[in-house]
Design a protein around this motif. Structure first.
Motif, PDB file in Angstrom:
ATOM      1  N   VAL A  58     -45.357 -27.493  71.107  1.00 53.28           N
ATOM      2  CA  VAL A  58     -44.188 -26.927  71.776  1.00 53.28           C
ATOM      3  C   VAL A  58     -44.099 -25.449  71.411  1.00 53.28           C
ATOM      4  CG1 VAL A  58     -42.864 -29.066  71.925  1.00 53.28           C
ATOM      5  CG2 VAL A  58     -42.605 -27.615  69.916  1.00 53.28           C
ATOM      6  N   GLY A  59     -43.439 -24.712  72.283  1.00 54.46           N
ATOM      7  CA  GLY A  59     -43.218 -23.298  72.047  1.00 54.46           C
ATOM      8  C   GLY A  59     -41.808 -22.934  72.467  1.00 54.46           C
ATOM      9  N   LEU A  60     -41.615 -21.664  72.757  1.00 56.15           N
ATOM     10  CA  LEU A  60     -40.309 -21.155  73.161  1.00 56.15           C
ATOM     11  C   LEU A  60     -40.390 -20.561  74.560  1.00 56.15           C
ATOM     12  CD1 LEU A  60     -39.484 -19.428  69.789  1.00 56.15           C
ATOM     13  CD2 LEU A  60     -38.203 -21.330  70.777  1.00 56.15           C
ATOM     14  N   ASN A  61     -39.261 -20.618  75.287  1.00 54.64           N
ATOM     15  CA  ASN A  61     -39.202 -20.037  76.628  1.00 54.64           C
ATOM     16  C   ASN A  61     -39.393 -18.529  76.613  1.00 54.64           C
ATOM     17  OD1 ASN A  61     -38.827 -22.247  78.360  1.00 54.64           O
ATOM     18  ND2 ASN A  61     -36.679 -22.374  77.807  1.00 54.64           N
ATOM     19  N   SER A  62     -38.726 -17.865  75.677  1.00 56.68           N
ATOM     20  CA  SER A  62     -38.805 -16.405  75.622  1.00 56.68           C
ATOM     21  C   SER A  62     -38.310 -15.916  74.277  1.00 56.68           C
ATOM     22  CB  SER A  62     -37.958 -15.788  76.742  1.00 56.68           C
ATOM     23  OG  SER A  62     -36.596 -16.157  76.570  1.00 56.68           O
ATOM     24  N   GLY A  63     -38.470 -14.622  74.037  1.00 54.18           N
ATOM     25  CA  GLY A  63     -37.959 -14.021  72.816  1.00 54.18           C
ATOM     26  C   GLY A  63     -39.030 -13.343  72.000  1.00 54.18           C
ATOM     27  N   SER A  64     -38.600 -12.700  70.940  1.00 54.80           N
ATOM     28  CA  SER A  64     -39.527 -11.937  70.108  1.00 54.80           C
ATOM     29  C   SER A  64     -40.524 -12.838  69.388  1.00 54.80           C
ATOM     30  CB  SER A  64     -38.759 -11.075  69.108  1.00 54.80           C
ATOM     31  OG  SER A  64     -37.985 -11.885  68.254  1.00 54.80           O
ATOM     32  N   SER A  65     -40.142 -14.070  69.074  1.00 52.04           N
ATOM     33  CA  SER A  65     -41.081 -14.992  68.416  1.00 52.04           C
ATOM     34  C   SER A  65     -42.247 -15.328  69.337  1.00 52.04           C
ATOM     35  CB  SER A  65     -40.369 -16.277  67.988  1.00 52.04           C
ATOM     36  OG  SER A  65     -39.423 -16.011  66.986  1.00 52.04           O
ATOM     37  N   VAL A  66     -41.983 -15.458  70.628  1.00 48.71           N
ATOM     38  CA  VAL A  66     -43.043 -15.729  71.600  1.00 48.71           C
ATOM     39  C   VAL A  66     -44.011 -14.551  71.630  1.00 48.71           C
ATOM     40  CG1 VAL A  66     -43.603 -16.135  74.031  1.00 48.71           C
ATOM     41  CG2 VAL A  66     -41.565 -17.179  73.026  1.00 48.71           C
ATOM     42  N   ASP A  67     -43.464 -13.348  71.728  1.00 52.08           N
ATOM     43  CA  ASP A  67     -44.301 -12.152  71.778  1.00 52.08           C
ATOM     44  C   ASP A  67     -45.147 -12.013  70.518  1.00 52.08           C
ATOM     45  OD1 ASP A  67     -43.114 -11.573  74.226  1.00 52.08           O
ATOM     46  OD2 ASP A  67     -41.638 -10.213  73.349  1.00 52.08           O
ATOM     47  N   GLU A  68     -44.535 -12.223  69.366  1.00 50.60           N
ATOM     48  CA  GLU A  68     -45.250 -12.102  68.094  1.00 50.60           C
ATOM     49  C   GLU A  68     -46.335 -13.166  67.987  1.00 50.60           C
ATOM     50  OE1 GLU A  68     -46.368 -10.302  64.707  1.00 50.60           O
ATOM     51  OE2 GLU A  68     -44.783  -9.576  66.006  1.00 50.60           O
ATOM     52  N   PHE A  69     -46.026 -14.396  68.389  1.00 50.70           N
ATOM     53  CA  PHE A  69     -46.998 -15.485  68.320  1.00 50.70           C
ATOM     54  C   PHE A  69     -48.187 -15.226  69.239  1.00 50.70           C
ATOM     55  CE2 PHE A  69     -48.682 -19.505  69.941  1.00 50.70           C
ATOM     56  CZ  PHE A  69     -49.101 -20.096  68.753  1.00 50.70           C
ATOM     57  N   THR A  70     -47.922 -14.903  70.498  1.00 50.46           N
ATOM     58  CA  THR A  70     -49.028 -14.711  71.438  1.00 50.46           C
ATOM     59  C   THR A  70     -49.906 -13.535  71.031  1.00 50.46           C
ATOM     60  OG1 THR A  70     -47.657 -13.422  72.968  1.00 50.46           O
ATOM     61  CG2 THR A  70     -47.864 -15.796  73.393  1.00 50.46           C
ATOM     62  N   THR A  71     -49.294 -12.490  70.507  1.00 52.56           N
ATOM     63  CA  THR A  71     -50.061 -11.320  70.085  1.00 52.56           C
ATOM     64  C   THR A  71     -50.846 -11.603  68.807  1.00 52.56           C
ATOM     65  OG1 THR A  71     -48.431  -9.844  71.069  1.00 52.56           O
ATOM     66  CG2 THR A  71     -49.902  -8.882  69.444  1.00 52.56           C
ATOM     67  N   SER A  72     -50.160 -12.096  67.774  1.00 53.96           N
ATOM     68  CA  SER A  72     -50.779 -12.279  66.458  1.00 53.96           C
ATOM     69  C   SER A  72     -51.769 -13.437  66.383  1.00 53.96           C
ATOM     70  CB  SER A  72     -49.705 -12.496  65.399  1.00 53.96           C
ATOM     71  OG  SER A  72     -48.854 -11.390  65.317  1.00 53.96           O
ATOM     72  N   VAL A  73     -51.447 -14.536  67.032  1.00 51.81           N
ATOM     73  CA  VAL A  73     -52.279 -15.735  66.911  1.00 51.81           C
ATOM     74  C   VAL A  73     -53.270 -15.869  68.063  1.00 51.81           C
ATOM     75  CG1 VAL A  73     -52.269 -18.250  66.687  1.00 51.81           C
ATOM     76  CG2 VAL A  73     -50.477 -16.898  65.601  1.00 51.81           C
ATOM     77  N   LEU A  74     -52.802 -15.597  69.276  1.00 55.87           N
ATOM     78  CA  LEU A  74     -53.654 -15.816  70.450  1.00 55.87           C
ATOM     79  C   LEU A  74     -54.385 -14.562  70.922  1.00 55.87           C
ATOM     80  CD1 LEU A  74     -51.212 -18.081  72.477  1.00 55.87           C
ATOM     81  CD2 LEU A  74     -52.923 -18.749  70.768  1.00 55.87           C
ATOM     82  N   GLY A  75     -53.958 -13.408  70.443  1.00 49.91           N
ATOM     83  CA  GLY A  75     -54.598 -12.156  70.864  1.00 49.91           C
ATOM     84  C   GLY A  75     -54.308 -11.808  72.312  1.00 49.91           C
ATOM     85  N   LYS A  76     -53.164 -12.244  72.816  1.00 49.56           N
ATOM     86  CA  LYS A  76     -52.769 -11.987  74.204  1.00 49.56           C
ATOM     87  C   LYS A  76     -51.320 -11.523  74.224  1.00 49.56           C
ATOM     88  CE  LYS A  76     -55.617 -15.699  76.196  1.00 49.56           C
ATOM     89  NZ  LYS A  76     -56.596 -14.853  76.806  1.00 49.56           N
ATOM     90  N   SER A  77     -50.964 -10.765  75.250  1.00 47.67           N
ATOM     91  CA  SER A  77     -49.554 -10.446  75.450  1.00 47.67           C
ATOM     92  C   SER A  77     -48.896 -11.681  76.060  1.00 47.67           C
ATOM     93  CB  SER A  77     -49.404  -9.252  76.390  1.00 47.67           C
ATOM     94  OG  SER A  77     -49.807  -9.614  77.707  1.00 47.67           O
ATOM     95  N   SER A  78     -47.580 -11.699  76.065  1.00 50.32           N
ATOM     96  CA  SER A  78     -46.874 -12.846  76.665  1.00 50.32           C
ATOM     97  C   SER A  78     -47.232 -13.006  78.133  1.00 50.32           C
ATOM     98  CB  SER A  78     -45.359 -12.673  76.510  1.00 50.32           C
ATOM     99  OG  SER A  78     -44.998 -12.770  75.164  1.00 50.32           O
ATOM    100  N   SER A  79     -47.356 -11.893  78.851  1.00 53.54           N
ATOM    101  CA  SER A  79     -47.697 -11.982  80.278  1.00 53.54           C
ATOM    102  C   SER A  79     -49.133 -12.472  80.471  1.00 53.54           C
ATOM    103  CB  SER A  79     -47.467 -10.643  80.983  1.00 53.54           C
ATOM    104  OG  SER A  79     -48.262  -9.641  80.412  1.00 53.54           O
TER     105      SER A  79
END
Length: 135
Positions: A58-79
């Motif tokens: 599970v994840g989150l719909n939106s927010g700074s945690s989503v941005d931080e997770f996708t960038t830091s862990v997945l190497g992608k921006s939220s978009s």
């Protein structure tokens, strides 16, 4: 006054940019989970933990945690992450992790499900879940 406002904005941006995201699992989960395994789970490349247990991400719909997770862990921006999943959905090759409304909902879900994994702001973690990584 403008200098004070600018300084406050700089500090606020700087603090929010340094927020840590914690990847959490149910306390009963004993599988070995590293950053690569987390990325594979959230990119739909694996559907189970290292011990063979089915994973329920599970994840989150939106927010700074989503941005931080996708960038830091997945190497992608939220978009980029959304576009990645849109393509997989369109081609019938996958279903993205369920997106919950807030961090407490993620914590509650992970605490209630032995096969669950999620991510939240590290400051919001409770004793009901186990942290497997901070990014």
């Amino acid at each position: 006054m403008k200098k004070y406002f600018a300084a406050c904005m700089f500090l606020a941006i700087n603090v929010s940019a340094q927020a840590e995201v914690a990847v959490i699992v149910n306390p009963s989960n004993g599988a070995a989970i590293d950053k690569d395994a987390i990325a594979k789970i959230y990119l739909g490349k694996t559907k189970s933990f290292s011990d063979g247990t089915k994973v329920n991400a599970v994840g989150l719909n939106s927010g700074s945690s989503v941005d931080e997770f996708t960038t830091s862990v997945l190497g992608k921006s939220s978009s980029q992450y959304k576009a990645y999943w849109s393509k997989l959905i369109f081609t019938g090759k996958g279903t993205p992790p369920e997106a919950l409304d807030n961090e407490q909902a993620v914590i509650d879900f992970v605490a209630a499900n032995a096969d669950a994994i999620g991510y939240v702001d590290s400051a919001k973690v409770t004793d009901n879940v186990k942290v497997v990584g901070k990014f």
